[in-house]
Design a protein around this motif. Structure first.
Motif, short mmCIF file in Angstrom:
data_model
loop_
_atom_site.label_atom_id
_atom_site.label_comp_id
_atom_site.label_asym_id
_atom_site.label_seq_id
_atom_site.Cartn_x
_atom_site.Cartn_y
_atom_site.Cartn_z
N SER A 67 0.85 -1.19 0.00
CA SER A 67 0.00 0.00 0.00
C SER A 67 0.88 1.23 0.00
O SER A 67 1.86 1.29 0.74
N VAL A 68 0.53 2.21 -0.82
CA VAL A 68 1.34 3.41 -0.95
C VAL A 68 0.44 4.64 -0.75
O VAL A 68 -0.62 4.73 -1.36
N PHE A 69 0.90 5.55 0.11
CA PHE A 69 0.15 6.78 0.34
C PHE A 69 0.47 7.78 -0.77
O PHE A 69 1.63 8.08 -1.03
N LEU A 70 -0.59 8.27 -1.42
CA LEU A 70 -0.39 9.25 -2.49
C LEU A 70 -1.18 10.51 -2.20
O LEU A 70 -2.37 10.44 -1.89
N GLU A 71 -0.52 11.65 -2.31
CA GLU A 71 -1.27 12.90 -2.23
C GLU A 71 -2.02 13.06 -3.55
O GLU A 71 -1.54 12.60 -4.59
N PHE A 83 8.03 7.47 -0.68
CA PHE A 83 6.62 7.36 -0.31
C PHE A 83 6.47 6.67 1.05
O PHE A 83 7.38 5.98 1.49
N ALA A 84 5.30 6.87 1.63
CA ALA A 84 4.95 6.08 2.82
C ALA A 84 4.36 4.77 2.30
O ALA A 84 3.41 4.78 1.51
N VAL A 85 4.94 3.67 2.72
CA VAL A 85 4.55 2.37 2.18
C VAL A 85 4.27 1.41 3.32
O VAL A 85 4.97 1.42 4.33
N GLU A 117 -8.44 14.36 -0.59
CA GLU A 117 -7.09 14.89 -0.44
C GLU A 117 -5.99 13.89 -0.73
O GLU A 117 -4.88 14.26 -1.05
N PHE A 118 -6.27 12.62 -0.49
CA PHE A 118 -5.19 11.65 -0.68
C PHE A 118 -5.78 10.34 -1.19
O PHE A 118 -7.01 10.16 -1.23
N ARG A 124 1.83 11.94 -9.12
CA ARG A 124 2.29 11.09 -8.01
C ARG A 124 2.10 9.60 -8.32
O ARG A 124 2.97 8.78 -8.00
N ASP A 142 -9.56 6.51 -3.14
CA ASP A 142 -9.23 7.92 -3.00
C ASP A 142 -10.24 8.69 -2.18
O ASP A 142 -11.42 8.36 -2.11
N ILE A 156 -4.93 5.84 -1.52
CA ILE A 156 -4.06 4.72 -1.19
C ILE A 156 -3.99 3.84 -2.44
O ILE A 156 -5.01 3.38 -2.95
#
Lengths: 442, 141
Positions: free
Chosen positions: B7-11, B63-65, B41-42, B16, B38, B44
């Motif tokens: 899982s990756v946090f995407l703005e 990224f935050a993963v 604002e962000f 991105r 989604d 996953i």
């Protein structure tokens, strides 16, 4: 079309508000000498600071001699929490007000009955200058509670003999109902909330012009001539500025007359000086700088040369309204980083402290203040990282709410928290830009 | 057994998603399945990839993963195929947090990725009821 009638305005206390400058100076000097002596004899803080500066109350022989006295700052007020600056004996205190506290230590001010009377007098002068009479209804939609907020306007309206309605803030539907049903003749609140009310009427298909409002005193936040024009046109009112701060007495230290050429300071009660915030020198008449106030008549917590950090300038010429009191221009800025958002004082440091205390967060953050519609908004951007990121929208939303709740506990108003990717926010390289104020006050 | 999902946090910002996929492409990591959840604002980004451990290391630089355990099951590619599996979980009080389809060149079966509030229980239920659970070594760390 404006429902405001210039013939309704009057001078509440002509004897004081229209004094000759010579007589006023004489009165100010007499009162200054008295309050300096009173503070020196009753407040150890002043005794120490005057002694350190090598000045005795007897040294004050002219108004200019005030410059011999040291300044008092917000830090001094915090260091004397809660009541070490009070000069009057405790049995004389009748009301207390407090600021939210920037580092967890609020500024607490106890008022004597004398102080409440002064406050009422000052706001009554302002209300008279927008035309409030005995038979009028004044809805006060500033906050009520520990903040000085709407209390001063209420006392002032009551001093005139008008009906004061302590609406406080929020509950817009009821605000609208009371405005048109009572109906209210005057409304006092933040300019942005007044505009919000106007738009709320429009949304319901009611022309705000049809509400019988005639005017009010608006302040507690920075606003512009454009906002004034908009507010006046929408409601058909006279929107006059009011200024004040809890440390001095609360809103009402100065109020604008219908000429709208600066706010008249109640100079018989508050002595203003303009200083250079860097050199601390008193600046010549007309210069822009930080305004410093000395309370001349307060007995609860007198302040001697209190540095407000508010940037403004003073006009001493006689106003077309007939008042001779000095006028201060709109506040054009601050000599520190204080923000005023929705009428509430916020220091970025308060938000930073919350973020620094949360181990889950990196120290990078950004505060964005904006006014997307007519109300202020604070957005706080923080970074998510490997440890905090969870594969669940619910967890992330929960995390955001947790941060927002902690910030609200610290500053007293709600913020919007936004999560940013790791390392995406500016790092402090010397001086990172932490606060972006997108509101336009020019 | 469950398989590993990245899982990756995407703005919600331009470029991105591309950047995340570009990072994987540069190291020849194959994406077997992908879904984006989604909010305003962000988002996953959720993926089943050929080498989750390596992918995580690569993406973490920017990224935050996180890695989550998910289930992948084969269902009949016909009306009611997935419904039967979800019905079973529902009857047994398992809450499904999200579901997305798995793109794989297989026969008449559709592959579905599931995340539930109790993966172990779900796994047992599905197996006991003869659902075909994917237990490909290639998807695990």
């Amino acid at each position: 079309m404006s429902k405001f009638n210039e013939e309704d305005v009057y001078i509440f206390n002509p004897e004081r508000e229209c004094m000759s400058r010579e007589d006023l100076k004489e009165l100010q000097l007499k009162r200054l000498q008295k309050v300096v002596k009173y503070a020196y004899e009753n407040v150890p803080f002043y005794q120490n600071s005057f002694d350190k500066a090598g000045v005795k109350p007897e040294d004050i022989k002219s108004l200019e001699d005030i410059q011999l006295l040291p300044f008092i700052t917000k830090d001094d007020l915090r260091n004397t929490y809660p009541f070490d600056l009070q000069a009057a004996p405790k049995e004389d205190w009748v009301e207390v007000h407090s600021t939210s506290g920037t580092t967890g230590i609020p500024t607490v001010v106890a008022y004597t009955q004398n102080d409440l009377d002064i406050w009422a007098e000052c706001t009554a002068r302002g209300l008279a200058s927008v035309g409030v009479h005995k038979n009028d209804i004044v809805n006060v939609a500033y906050g009520f509670g520990l903040f000085t907020g709407g209390h001063g306007a209420q006392y002032g309206a009551q001093k005139i003999g008008a009906l004061a309605v302590p609406m406080s803030s929020g509950n817009t539907q009821r605000q609208m109902n009371f405005l048109k049903d009572f109906p209210a003749d005057f409304l006092c609140c933040t300019p942005s909330y007044a505009l919000y009310l106007a738009e709320s009427f429009e949304k319901e298909g009611i022309d705000p012009q049809s509400v019988p409002l005639k005017g009010g005193l608006y302040g507690a936040e920075m606003w512009t001539e454009e906002i004034r024009a908009k507010l006046e046109n929408k409601f058909g009112i006279s929107a006059q500025n009011i200024y004040g701060l809890t440390e001095v007495i609360g809103p009402g230290v100065s109020t604008e007359c219908h000429i709208k050429d600066g706010m008249h300071i109640a100079e018989d009660h508050f002595y203003p000086e303009i200083i250079d915030p860097n050199t601390l020198e008193v600046l010549p008449e007309g210069s822009e700088g930080e305004i410093v106030f000395t309370s001349l008549t307060k007995t609860g917590m007198p302040v001697i040369r209190y540095r407000t950090k508010d940037i403004t300038s003073l006009k001493y010429d006689k106003c077309d309204c007939g008042r001779t009191t000095v006028r201060m221009s709109r506040i054009t800025g601050r000599s520190d980083d204080m923000l005023k958002v929705k009428g509430v004082i916020v220091f970025p440091k308060q938000i930073e402290e919350v973020i620094m205390k949360m181990d889950e967060l990196s120290p990078a953050y950004q505060i964005i203040v904006s006014r997307p519609g007519i109300l202020d908004m604070i957005e706080v951007q923080v970074e998510i990282d490997q440890a905090t990121f969870k594969d669940s929208i619910i967890d992330l939303e929960g995390f955001k709410h947790k941060i927002a709740k902690k910030i609200k506990e610290a500053i007293g108003i709600g913020v919007k928290v936004t999560l940013a990717e790791p390392y995406s926010l500016p790092r402090s390289e010397g001086k990172a830009v932490r606060v972006i104020d997108k509101r336009d006050f020019s | 057994m469950s398989i590993k999902q990245l899982s990756v946090f995407l703005e919600n910002k331009k470029g991105r998603l591309w950047k995340a996929l570009n990072t994987l492409k540069s190291e020849n990591i194959d994406i077997r399945a992908l879904s984006i959840a989604d909010t305003s604002e962000f988002g996953i980004l959720r993926m089943i990839v050929s080498d989750p451990k390596k992918a995580k290391e690569l993406l973490e630089k920017e990224f935050a993963v996180s890695i989550a355990d998910v289930l992948a099951i084969e269902v009949e590619d016909q009306p009611g195929g997935l419904e039967a599996a979800l019905g079973l979980l529902n009857e047994n009080d398992v809450n499904v947090e999200y579901v997305y389809a798995f793109v794989e060149k297989k026969t008449s079966k559709a592959l579905v990725v599931l995340r539930t509030d109790d993966n172990e229980k779900s796994l047992k239920l599905l197996k006991d009821n003869a659902f075909s659970v994917v237990e490909d070594e290639a998807y695990t760390i």
